[in-house]
Motif scaffolding. Sequence first.
Motif, PDB file in Angstrom:
ATOM      1  N   ALA A  50     -68.826  -2.730  37.142  1.00  0.00           N
ATOM      2  CA  ALA A  50     -68.763  -3.894  38.037  1.00  0.00           C
ATOM      3  C   ALA A  50     -68.140  -5.096  37.323  1.00  0.00           C
ATOM      4  N   GLU A  51     -68.441  -5.223  36.035  1.00  0.00           N
ATOM      5  CA  GLU A  51     -67.870  -6.323  35.245  1.00  0.00           C
ATOM      6  C   GLU A  51     -66.355  -6.268  35.231  1.00  0.00           C
ATOM      7  N   GLN A  52     -65.840  -5.051  35.391  1.00  0.00           N
ATOM      8  CA  GLN A  52     -64.382  -4.879  35.389  1.00  0.00           C
ATOM      9  C   GLN A  52     -63.793  -5.072  36.775  1.00  0.00           C
ATOM     10  N   GLY A  53     -64.635  -5.473  37.717  1.00  0.00           N
ATOM     11  CA  GLY A  53     -64.149  -5.753  39.063  1.00  0.00           C
ATOM     12  C   GLY A  53     -64.164  -4.545  39.985  1.00  0.00           C
ATOM     13  N   ARG A  54     -64.741  -3.440  39.517  1.00  0.00           N
ATOM     14  CA  ARG A  54     -64.788  -2.258  40.393  1.00  0.00           C
ATOM     15  C   ARG A  54     -65.883  -2.425  41.444  1.00  0.00           C
ATOM     16  N   ARG A  55     -65.690  -1.760  42.587  1.00  0.00           N
ATOM     17  CA  ARG A  55     -66.689  -1.796  43.654  1.00  0.00           C
ATOM     18  C   ARG A  55     -67.722  -0.713  43.366  1.00  0.00           C
ATOM     19  N   VAL A  56     -68.884  -1.129  42.928  1.00  0.00           N
ATOM     20  CA  VAL A  56     -69.882  -0.161  42.473  1.00  0.00           C
ATOM     21  C   VAL A  56     -71.106  -0.189  43.380  1.00  0.00           C
ATOM     22  N   THR A  57     -71.550   0.988  43.771  1.00  0.00           N
ATOM     23  CA  THR A  57     -72.830   1.125  44.466  1.00  0.00           C
ATOM     24  C   THR A  57     -73.767   1.885  43.532  1.00  0.00           C
ATOM     25  N   LEU A  58     -74.939   1.301  43.309  1.00  0.00           N
ATOM     26  CA  LEU A  58     -75.927   1.951  42.448  1.00  0.00           C
ATOM     27  C   LEU A  58     -77.025   2.524  43.336  1.00  0.00           C
ATOM     28  N   VAL A  59     -77.196   3.826  43.275  1.00  0.00           N
ATOM     29  CA  VAL A  59     -78.213   4.475  44.110  1.00  0.00           C
ATOM     30  C   VAL A  59     -79.431   4.779  43.239  1.00  0.00           C
ATOM     31  N   CYS A  60     -80.584   4.205  43.646  1.00  0.00           N
ATOM     32  CA  CYS A  60     -81.788   4.441  42.847  1.00  0.00           C
ATOM     33  C   CYS A  60     -82.855   5.089  43.721  1.00  0.00           C
ATOM     34  N   GLY A  61     -83.979   5.424  43.123  1.00  0.00           N
ATOM     35  CA  GLY A  61     -85.111   5.914  43.903  1.00  0.00           C
ATOM     36  C   GLY A  61     -85.738   4.729  44.617  1.00  0.00           C
ATOM     37  N   GLY A  62     -87.062   4.734  44.725  1.00  0.00           N
ATOM     38  CA  GLY A  62     -87.730   3.651  45.453  1.00  0.00           C
ATOM     39  C   GLY A  62     -87.601   2.305  44.768  1.00  0.00           C
ATOM     40  N   VAL A  63     -87.553   2.306  43.462  1.00  0.00           N
ATOM     41  CA  VAL A  63     -87.562   1.045  42.701  1.00  0.00           C
ATOM     42  C   VAL A  63     -86.409   1.055  41.702  1.00  0.00           C
ATOM     43  N   LEU A  64     -85.723  -0.074  41.623  1.00  0.00           N
ATOM     44  CA  LEU A  64     -84.643  -0.199  40.634  1.00  0.00           C
ATOM     45  C   LEU A  64     -85.268  -0.384  39.247  1.00  0.00           C
ATOM     46  N   GLY A  65     -84.906   0.456  38.316  1.00  0.00           N
ATOM     47  CA  GLY A  65     -85.414   0.318  36.943  1.00  0.00           C
ATOM     48  C   GLY A  65     -86.922   0.215  36.902  1.00  0.00           C
ATOM     49  N   PRO A  66     -87.637   1.275  37.323  1.00  0.00           N
ATOM     50  CA  PRO A  66     -89.100   1.192  37.412  1.00  0.00           C
ATOM     51  C   PRO A  66     -89.777   0.860  36.083  1.00  0.00           C
ATOM     52  N   TYR A  67     -89.072   1.069  34.964  1.00  0.00           N
ATOM     53  CA  TYR A  67     -89.631   0.807  33.636  1.00  0.00           C
ATOM     54  C   TYR A  67     -89.553  -0.672  33.279  1.00  0.00           C
ATOM     55  N   LEU A  68     -88.824  -1.464  34.111  1.00  0.00           N
ATOM     56  CA  LEU A  68     -88.587  -2.872  33.763  1.00  0.00           C
ATOM     57  C   LEU A  68     -89.745  -3.759  34.201  1.00  0.00           C
ATOM     58  N   HIS A  69     -89.920  -4.864  33.510  1.00  0.00           N
ATOM     59  CA  HIS A  69     -90.834  -5.902  33.968  1.00  0.00           C
ATOM     60  C   HIS A  69     -90.246  -6.503  35.250  1.00  0.00           C
ATOM     61  N   PRO A  70     -91.090  -6.895  36.211  1.00  0.00           N
ATOM     62  CA  PRO A  70     -90.558  -7.427  37.477  1.00  0.00           C
ATOM     63  C   PRO A  70     -89.533  -8.547  37.285  1.00  0.00           C
ATOM     64  N   ARG A  71     -89.764  -9.388  36.274  1.00  0.00           N
ATOM     65  CA  ARG A  71     -88.802 -10.485  36.067  1.00  0.00           C
ATOM     66  C   ARG A  71     -87.453  -9.952  35.608  1.00  0.00           C
ATOM     67  N   GLY A  72     -87.511  -8.952  34.715  1.00  0.00           N
ATOM     68  CA  GLY A  72     -86.276  -8.326  34.239  1.00  0.00           C
ATOM     69  C   GLY A  72     -85.553  -7.635  35.382  1.00  0.00           C
ATOM     70  N   ARG A  73     -86.338  -6.989  36.241  1.00  0.00           N
ATOM     71  CA  ARG A  73     -85.746  -6.256  37.363  1.00  0.00           C
ATOM     72  C   ARG A  73     -85.032  -7.224  38.316  1.00  0.00           C
ATOM     73  N   ARG A  74     -85.636  -8.377  38.543  1.00  0.00           N
ATOM     74  CA  ARG A  74     -85.043  -9.373  39.441  1.00  0.00           C
ATOM     75  C   ARG A  74     -83.695  -9.843  38.886  1.00  0.00           C
TER      76      ARG A  74
END
Length: 184
Positions: free
Chosen positions: A160-184
């Motif tokens: 995405a940083e390179q300007g590509r159109r990226v869709t990220l498909v995750c399960g129920g939660v994005l980065g479930p291992y992350l702290h909520p603040r990090g995830r936001r």
Amino acid sequence: MTETTEVVVIGGGYAGVMAANRLTLRGDVRVTLVNPRASFVHRIRLHQLVGGTDGAVVEYREVLGEGVRLVVDTVARIDAAGRAVELESGGTVGYDYLVYAVGSGSADPSVPGAARYAYPIGTFEEAQRLRPVLEAVPATAAVTVVGAGPTGIETAAELAEQGRRVTLVCGGVLGPYLHPRGRR
Ligand SMILES: Cc1cc2nc3c(=O)[nH]c(=O)nc-3n(C[C@H](O)[C@H](O)[C@H](O)COP(=O)(O)OP(=O)(O)OC[C@H]3O[C@@H](n4cnc5c(N)ncnc54)[C@H](O)[C@@H]3O)c2cc1C
């Protein structure tokens, strides 16, 4: 006279290199590291190899302690009774102690079609395979990254940083291992 202890480390990734280097701090230990490639693969940079911002390879002389003997080969078999590893090239290396640091692999893709149409990036060879594919498609081509663990998130962000159109498909939660603040 002190006896020398022979240690063989299988796998020259982060774990194997750290173990080998640390062991050379002891004067009575001789360390042999066996790795299939003559260069160290910076696995945590494979998404950058895919994105073209890093080669993800470092020369062993930059990361490996001077005392470590590097054998570029693949261990085909461990002969525990004989205290030796058998190399794919046909030779053997004896040991008193063995460090097994061959890394992790990806699970077999369970989603129908994934094995045929998707590009895994868990290994250097896999990342190398994807790089020219991305280079060959227009910069505006849509890219879908499946899996929002660290590798998926980093890959999606890199592209995405390179300007590509990226869709990220995750399960129920994005980065479930992350702290909520990090995830936001
Ligand atoms: C794209 C990507 C991004 C990542 N980002 C991060 C991150 O930001 N932070 C983080 O902590 N982790 C990250 N990881 C995970 C991290 O790369 C792994 O946890 C780490 O590489 C494991 O280190 P290792 O030494 O156990 O194995 P590896 O680094 O995989 O090294 C294993 C070595 O063993 C060798 N080997 C295998 N079989 C044999 C054999 N039979 N004989 C001889 N040698 C053999 C391999 O060729 C390889 O050189 C990322 C992974 C990927 C794919």
